[in-house]
Design a protein around this motif. Structure first.
Motif, PDB file in Angstrom:
ATOM      1  N   LYS A  14       0.742  -1.207  -0.063  1.00  0.00           N
ATOM      2  CA  LYS A  14       0.035   0.080   0.119  1.00  0.00           C
ATOM      3  C   LYS A  14       0.887   1.030  -0.033  1.00  0.00           C
ATOM      4  CE  LYS A  14      -3.683   0.248   2.376  1.00  0.00           C
ATOM      5  NZ  LYS A  14      -4.895   0.030   1.136  1.00  0.00           N
ATOM      6  N   ASN A  19       7.517   0.188  -4.670  1.00  0.00           N
ATOM      7  CA  ASN A  19       6.286  -0.766  -4.896  1.00  0.00           C
ATOM      8  C   ASN A  19       6.587  -1.328  -6.378  1.00  0.00           C
ATOM      9  OD1 ASN A  19       6.331   1.586  -6.799  1.00  0.00           O
ATOM     10  ND2 ASN A  19       4.388   2.263  -6.651  1.00  0.00           N
ATOM     11  N   SER A  55      -0.172   0.827  -5.126  1.00  0.00           N
ATOM     12  CA  SER A  55      -0.012   2.328  -5.051  1.00  0.00           C
ATOM     13  C   SER A  55       0.113   2.852  -6.563  1.00  0.00           C
ATOM     14  CB  SER A  55       1.321   2.867  -4.388  1.00  0.00           C
ATOM     15  OG  SER A  55       1.208   2.455  -3.048  1.00  0.00           O
ATOM     16  N   GLN A 123      -2.925  -4.155   7.903  1.00  0.00           N
ATOM     17  CA  GLN A 123      -1.843  -4.967   7.509  1.00  0.00           C
ATOM     18  C   GLN A 123      -0.794  -5.214   8.998  1.00  0.00           C
ATOM     19  OE1 GLN A 123      -0.220  -3.403   3.314  1.00  0.00           O
ATOM     20  NE2 GLN A 123      -0.750  -1.489   4.455  1.00  0.00           N
ATOM     21  N   THR A 143      -3.160  -9.275   1.530  1.00  0.00           N
ATOM     22  CA  THR A 143      -1.619  -9.296   1.707  1.00  0.00           C
ATOM     23  C   THR A 143      -1.100 -10.411   1.219  1.00  0.00           C
ATOM     24  OG1 THR A 143      -1.915 -10.045   4.047  1.00  0.00           O
ATOM     25  CG2 THR A 143      -1.859  -7.689   4.021  1.00  0.00           C
ATOM     26  N   GLN A 149      -5.852  -4.108  -4.598  1.00  0.00           N
ATOM     27  CA  GLN A 149      -6.815  -3.010  -4.581  1.00  0.00           C
ATOM     28  C   GLN A 149      -7.080  -2.179  -5.861  1.00  0.00           C
ATOM     29  OE1 GLN A 149      -4.176  -0.468  -1.877  1.00  0.00           O
ATOM     30  NE2 GLN A 149      -2.328  -1.003  -2.900  1.00  0.00           N
ATOM     31  N   GLU A 152      -9.278   3.384  -2.741  1.00  0.00           N
ATOM     32  CA  GLU A 152      -9.795   3.584  -1.375  1.00  0.00           C
ATOM     33  C   GLU A 152     -10.278   4.945  -1.354  1.00  0.00           C
ATOM     34  OE1 GLU A 152      -6.894   3.883   2.425  1.00  0.00           O
ATOM     35  OE2 GLU A 152      -6.304   3.467   0.950  1.00  0.00           O
ATOM     36  N   THR A 158     -10.621  -0.036   1.617  1.00  0.00           N
ATOM     37  CA  THR A 158      -9.936  -0.338   0.438  1.00  0.00           C
ATOM     38  C   THR A 158     -10.749  -1.161  -0.464  1.00  0.00           C
ATOM     39  OG1 THR A 158      -7.768  -0.359   1.765  1.00  0.00           O
ATOM     40  CG2 THR A 158      -7.843  -1.711  -0.436  1.00  0.00           C
TER      41      THR A 158
END
Length: 273
Positions: A14, A19, A55, A123, A143, A149, A152, A158
């Motif tokens: 997230k 990322n 992200s 998380q 996770t 996702q 949000e 989410t």
């Protein structure tokens, strides 16, 4: 005492930092396919193994891409396979499925149909806290890669979706099968409980009814005058009995201690509740 080993900076899927390192980006996959001469398979690879959003960055599952490229080197006509599903144990997911109620099952079906669900993602969960709440299932699915996702909202919820065709297959074939097994198990337990009344098996009746009460009720459910408290348990039994095929259930509300009559092809018996 002041060791630095307990002062980590943690970056998750997230977070924007790093990322691109949770998997392969589209550019990296394209470069790999061009190197091996597999560009004509890029669309099917994207359909099966892409879809993770970290992200805002589109990420492929690296194990799947590598495994499928290796398989293509051996046999170029081979179709995509489910490589990721068996890379670890699914016991924790199975334990949550065992606890799932009808609402959770409906949400799983919504995801399979291409929809989304909005959930609070935690998380920071530890293994000790993981099984304390069925809602933690969504954090676990997110996770561990079963869900990704796609947005949000302002309330911190989410929006979760199934990322790709491979994971969709897992939901359809494996998780749905687990639900079916639990449903069959629940049906067997209910049938044994109801038949205990036919057999006048007091011990089995007590054990079975205690099981259902622990599973269903809360302290406020029996918040009534003393003479009315039995009505709640009476209603539970009516509901449980109604699931039996071949039984005719009749409740007589005119009696202070109501009587339930149930019948089967073998006998008719009255039982005072």
């Amino acid at each position: 005492m002041f060791t630095g080993m307990n002062n980590f900076n943690v970056y998750t899927v997230k977070d924007m930092q790093y990322n691109q390192y949770f998997g392969f980006t589209h550019m990296e996959v394209t470069e790999m396919l061009e190197y091996y001469g597999f560009m004509e398979r890029s669309d099917v690879i994207k359909e099966w193994y892409d879809g993770y959003q970290f992200s805002g960055l589109d990420i492929y599952c690296p194990w799947d891409v590598i495994s499928y490229c290796h398989a293509l080197k051996m046999n170029f006509s081979i179709m995509p396979q489910n490589y990721w599903v068996n890379t670890s144990s699914n016991d924790i997911i199975r334990k949550f499925i065992n606890k799932a109620k009808s609402v959770t099952k409906s949400e799983i079906e919504l995801l399979i149909d291409g929809g989304s669900v909005k959930k609070k993602i935690r998380q920071e969960l530890t293994y000790r806290d993981l099984g304390t709440n069925i809602d933690n299932l969504w954090s676990l699915l997110f996770t561990t890669g079963y869900l990704t996702q796609c947005g949000e909202d302002d309330g911190g919820l989410t929006e979760l979706v199934i990322p790709n065709k491979e994971v969709h297959w897992i939901f359809v074939e494996q998780i749905q099968e687990w639900f079916a097994e639990e449903t069959a198990k629940d049906s067997t337990t209910l049938e044994q409980f109801c038949k205990a009344f036919e057999e006048n098996n007091v011990a089995a009746i007590e054990e079975g009814f205690t099981f259902y009460l622990k599973k269903m009720i809360r302290i406020r459910d029996t918040n009534a005058r003393k003479e009315r408290k039995e009505n709640f348990y009476h209603g539970i039994l009516l509901g449980l009995f109604s699931n039996m095929d071949g039984w005719i259930i009749m409740s007589n509300p005119r009696l202070a201690m109501a009587t339930v009559t149930f019948s089967s092809s073998r006998r008719i018996r009255k039982s005072a509740l």
